[in-house]
Design an enzyme around this catalytic site. Structure first.
Site, mmCIF file in Angstrom:
data_model
loop_
_atom_site.group_PDB
_atom_site.id
_atom_site.type_symbol
_atom_site.label_atom_id
_atom_site.label_comp_id
_atom_site.label_asym_id
_atom_site.label_seq_id
_atom_site.Cartn_x
_atom_site.Cartn_y
_atom_site.Cartn_z
ATOM 1 N N LYS A 112 35.423 -44.233 112.074
ATOM 2 C CA LYS A 112 37.065 -44.625 111.257
ATOM 3 C C LYS A 112 36.934 -44.473 109.655
ATOM 4 O O LYS A 112 38.229 -43.806 109.266
ATOM 5 C CB LYS A 112 37.629 -45.631 112.060
ATOM 6 C CG LYS A 112 37.483 -45.567 113.417
ATOM 7 C CD LYS A 112 38.566 -46.462 114.402
ATOM 8 C CE LYS A 112 38.645 -46.811 115.284
ATOM 9 N NZ LYS A 112 39.434 -45.478 116.336
ATOM 10 N N LYS A 195 34.554 -38.064 121.871
ATOM 11 C CA LYS A 195 35.044 -38.953 122.832
ATOM 12 C C LYS A 195 36.991 -39.422 122.918
ATOM 13 O O LYS A 195 37.953 -38.976 121.336
ATOM 14 C CB LYS A 195 35.018 -40.684 122.671
ATOM 15 C CG LYS A 195 35.498 -41.364 123.115
ATOM 16 C CD LYS A 195 35.142 -42.591 122.402
ATOM 17 C CE LYS A 195 36.159 -43.532 121.774
ATOM 18 N NZ LYS A 195 37.600 -43.989 122.060
ATOM 19 N N LYS A 198 42.825 -43.216 121.516
ATOM 20 C CA LYS A 198 44.274 -42.599 121.795
ATOM 21 C C LYS A 198 44.688 -42.315 120.181
ATOM 22 O O LYS A 198 46.084 -42.262 120.614
ATOM 23 C CB LYS A 198 44.916 -44.070 122.136
ATOM 24 C CG LYS A 198 43.921 -45.227 121.560
ATOM 25 C CD LYS A 198 45.655 -46.840 122.527
ATOM 26 C CE LYS A 198 43.766 -47.449 122.593
ATOM 27 N NZ LYS A 198 43.412 -48.358 121.683
HETATM 28 P P1 ATP Z 1 41.415 -45.887 118.852
HETATM 29 O O1 ATP Z 1 41.215 -44.834 118.984
HETATM 30 O O2 ATP Z 1 43.097 -47.011 118.205
HETATM 31 O O3 ATP Z 1 40.104 -46.683 119.000
HETATM 32 P P2 ATP Z 1 40.674 -45.990 121.841
HETATM 33 O O4 ATP Z 1 41.543 -45.060 123.101
HETATM 34 O O5 ATP Z 1 39.670 -46.015 121.588
HETATM 35 O O6 ATP Z 1 41.682 -45.614 121.154
HETATM 36 P P3 ATP Z 1 40.125 -49.220 121.749
HETATM 37 O O7 ATP Z 1 41.600 -49.703 122.129
HETATM 38 O O8 ATP Z 1 39.565 -49.116 121.185
HETATM 39 O O9 ATP Z 1 40.763 -47.529 122.649
HETATM 40 O O10 ATP Z 1 39.042 -49.188 123.511
HETATM 41 C C1 ATP Z 1 39.604 -49.950 124.916
HETATM 42 C C2 ATP Z 1 38.869 -49.974 125.806
HETATM 43 O O11 ATP Z 1 38.544 -48.453 126.304
HETATM 44 C C3 ATP Z 1 37.541 -50.171 124.924
HETATM 45 O O12 ATP Z 1 36.677 -50.888 125.916
HETATM 46 C C4 ATP Z 1 36.880 -48.832 125.149
HETATM 47 O O13 ATP Z 1 35.765 -48.821 125.204
HETATM 48 C C5 ATP Z 1 37.532 -48.516 126.064
HETATM 49 N N1 ATP Z 1 37.169 -46.815 125.764
HETATM 50 C C6 ATP Z 1 37.727 -45.726 124.458
HETATM 51 N N2 ATP Z 1 38.214 -44.340 124.467
HETATM 52 C C7 ATP Z 1 37.054 -44.903 126.130
HETATM 53 C C8 ATP Z 1 36.760 -43.374 126.711
HETATM 54 N N3 ATP Z 1 36.756 -41.493 126.252
HETATM 55 N N4 ATP Z 1 36.269 -43.281 127.621
HETATM 56 C C9 ATP Z 1 35.886 -44.352 128.092
HETATM 57 N N5 ATP Z 1 35.845 -45.919 127.746
HETATM 58 C C10 ATP Z 1 37.009 -45.523 126.263
HETATM 59 MG MG MG Z 2 37.782 -47.441 120.308
#
Ligand code: ATP
Ligand code: MG
Length: 330
Positions: A112, A195, A198
């Site tokens: 990040k 990955k 969001k």
């Molecule tokens: P950001 O970009 O804000 O970090 P994010 O999609 O990574 O968003 P988080 O809020 O960081 O979402 O993570 C929420 C949960 O979703 C965590 O347990 C994380 O490990 C899981 N997660 C996030 N992205 C994935 C993915 N691509 N596949 C499986 N699990 C995921």
């Molecule tokens: Mg995340």
């Protein structure tokens, strides 16, 4: 005593299919397995710049998605991180037991912060794992279900617990990360080497996308050379990702999914993946819309806040006492 299970999602942006597969789809089962504490990690969302109104809307969405995923507020405790002040207090204490060196090695921080100008990287982004450790420790969590990317932070929490308990005795509970067998890391459809997140808008499936958009994104997902539908993440990352999505949606193993597509072409394969996703996500979206309409998330959060505060304050007092903070009311 039943297992304590804790997990959270940051309200930083539109939730993706990655969040659904990695965490949301497991919640219904988890609430029957143990004592669930499921929260909106709104304090964590402040670690990168975010508009206040967007943060508010996203926070409502996360709770509504929790409920749409089948969490029952009578069984699980659903709450906002910011409504339990013990998180911030535990953070102030526990930050002294994690070190700069180990924090600077965290992949999330490196990823990040790499995209940012150094002078604009907030301390909160660097110290993120301290707050996350506080989240986990306050609820005496045994199990922390997360996607693979968050496993490192739970491992760091384990180091902290060891360090703290070696110094003060058995004060903190040792947590364990739990990563799902299928779908621990869903990749972006437009670039299957990164990955699905969001905060990254390209080619991801968002949980609010309508079925038509979902189909279109899956049909145009990046695939690989060749024509065989085979699970081979190294040489066929695009196909492997779609196979994983299919297996997760059908709740079957990767091998079973592979078997199902033997002899089928990419086009037919993608179309079936789209069907499988829509079949699960459409009813999920209907439940979400109903929850937003009836505002049932408000009562869930109010009830959760009371239960979460009771447990968190109890643990916080144990921590304060252990480190030598004076309790004049004792
Ligand atoms: P950001 O970009 O804000 O970090 P994010 O999609 O990574 O968003 P988080 O809020 O960081 O979402 O993570 C929420 C949960 O979703 C965590 O347990 C994380 O490990 C899981 N997660 C996030 N992205 C994935 C993915 N691509 N596949 C499986 N699990 C995921
Ligand atoms: Mg995340």
């Amino acid at each position: 005593m039943s297992e304590k299970i804790l997990t959270g999602i940051k309200p930083t942006g539109q939730l993706t299919l990655g969040n659904y597969i990695g965490v949301l789809r497991h919640l219904k089962r988890l609430q029957d397995r143990g004592d669930c504490y499921i929260f909106v990690a709104d304090l964590h969302a402040l670690t990168l710049p975010i508009d206040p109104e967007v943060l508010r809307q996203n926070s409502i969405d996360v709770v509504a998605f929790y409920l749409a995923a089948g969490l029952d507020p009578q069984k699980a405790t659903i709450f906002l991180q910011s409504s339990v002040s013990a998180h911030a207090e535990a953070n102030a204490i526990l930050q002294n037991y994690l070190y700069m060196g180990e924090l600077s090695r965290m992949t999330q921080f490196k990823d990040k912060s790499a995209k940012m100008n150094e002078s604009a990287i907030g301390l909160g982004l660097f110290a993120y794992p301290v707050l996350m450790a506080s989240d986990i420790i306050l609820y005496d969590a045994d199990i922390v279900p997360v996607g693979e990317d968050q496993k490192q932070h739970v491992e760091l929490t384990r180091d902290l617990v060891n360090r703290f308990n070696n110094r003060y005795g058995e004060v903190l509970k040792m947590p364990k990360p739990e990563v799902s067998k299928v779908g621990k890391r869903i990749m972006s459809l437009s670039d299957p080497t990164v990955k699905m997140s969001k905060s990254d808008l390209k080619g991801d499936i968002f949980l609010k996308d309508d079925p038509k958009a979902i189909r279109k994104k899956i049909m145009s997902a990046v695939t690989d050379l060749g024509c065989e539908v085979k699970y081979d993440p190294e040489n066929k990352p695009g196909i492997s990702n779609l196979l994983t999505i299919y297996a997760a949606m059908k709740d079957i193993s990767i091998e079973e999914a592979e078997q199902h597509f033997v002899g089928k072409r990419y086009g037919e394969f993608k179309s079936e993946v789209a069907d499988a996703v829509i079949e699960v996500i459409e009813p999920f979206q209907n439940r979400y819309r109903q929850i937003i309409e009836t505002k049932s998330y408000v009562q869930a959060l109010k009830d959760g806040q009371i239960k979460a505060n009771a447990l968190a304050n109890n643990t916080l007092n144990r921590i304060k006492k252990a480190v030598g903070l004076l309790d004049i009311y004792e």
